[in-house]
Write an enzyme that holds these catalytic residues in place. Sequence first.
Site, short mmCIF file in Angstrom:
data_model
loop_
_atom_site.label_atom_id
_atom_site.label_comp_id
_atom_site.label_asym_id
_atom_site.label_seq_id
_atom_site.Cartn_x
_atom_site.Cartn_y
_atom_site.Cartn_z
N ASN A 9 0.88 -1.11 -0.11
CA ASN A 9 0.02 0.02 -0.14
C ASN A 9 0.89 1.24 -0.01
OD1 ASN A 9 -1.73 1.98 0.53
ND2 ASN A 9 -2.25 1.47 2.79
N LYS A 11 -0.09 4.44 -0.18
CA LYS A 11 -0.65 5.32 0.49
C LYS A 11 -0.64 6.59 -0.42
CE LYS A 11 0.49 3.45 5.24
NZ LYS A 11 0.08 3.70 6.42
N HIS A 95 -9.46 1.04 5.46
CA HIS A 95 -8.12 1.03 6.21
C HIS A 95 -8.14 1.90 7.31
CE1 HIS A 95 -3.90 2.43 6.67
NE2 HIS A 95 -3.59 1.41 6.10
N GLU A 97 -6.55 4.36 8.30
CA GLU A 97 -6.58 5.76 8.00
C GLU A 97 -7.83 6.59 7.47
OE1 GLU A 97 -2.88 5.62 5.60
OE2 GLU A 97 -1.43 5.06 7.43
N GLU A 167 -4.82 -4.98 10.96
CA GLU A 167 -3.82 -4.15 11.14
C GLU A 167 -3.92 -3.47 12.50
OE1 GLU A 167 -2.10 -2.99 7.13
OE2 GLU A 167 -3.94 -1.87 7.20
N GLY A 173 2.95 2.30 10.63
CA GLY A 173 3.57 3.35 10.44
C GLY A 173 4.46 3.96 11.67
N SER A 211 3.88 -2.27 10.41
CA SER A 211 5.27 -2.33 10.30
C SER A 211 5.91 -3.43 9.96
CB SER A 211 5.61 -1.73 11.81
OG SER A 211 5.18 -0.44 11.83
#
Length: 252
Positions: A9, A11, A95, A97, A167, A173, A211
Amino acid sequence: MRRKIVAGNWKMNGSKDLVQQLVGQVREQVASLDVRAEVVIIPPALYVDSVVALCGSELVTGVQNVSQWQSGAYTGEVSSDMAKDLGCQYALVGHSERRQLFGESDDVVARKIEQVLASGLTAVLCVGETLEEREAGSAERVVANQVRQGLASVAGEQWSNIVVAYEPVWAIGTGKTATAEDAQAMHADIRRVLAEMGAPSETISVLYGGSVKADNAAALFAEPDIDGGLIGGASLKAEDFVSICRAFPVGA
Ligand code: PEP
């Protein structure tokens, strides 16, 4: 046998130059090395067309997000049908985010899943708890609810186009990764929830994200219920990403 998948991904990162370089390098390495997973490139939507053109038979393409609507007056949105039209095979949905920064609720996530399945793409439903939820002991409940609500309308043959990505939000991240044991426990739990929903849970791939790096992928992928990874930061360097793609144990 479940599909082994490693999906990168990107992003909101990339450029025309990066697309050329990175996809070219990943493709070349995947073609020449022993990679036992399906390798998916998930660039920003504007670059999907170029990525599809560069993927060849070694890689496949996905989108990071689709609209909950099929078409119409929704300025700025990208539909699942459009992603399919350009040659995508996968779409991320929910996701963290998107959930946290753009307020996507489980209801919206469920509607996006419906669009993705109606287009004939495979949906990658992203689920995961925050640090507060983990510390409060509610991680399993939160994740189970996200799975149940996000996939509420999935039935029959549609399950073959569902992938789940666990996740933990605190691992995305941040450089912190769930231990292989903790991730395995959650993946087994997700599979149990899928079975309760009537899904063919033993055939649904459940990926880990948060990560993942070349040096922790092998331990994660060795767990029986971890079928691959959703990779953010490390998918932006060909060497790192391909190392992760190669981290499955022999016989996987
Ligand atoms: C992600 O964005 O899905 C992700 C897992 O990011 P990172 O690998 O950078 O933690």
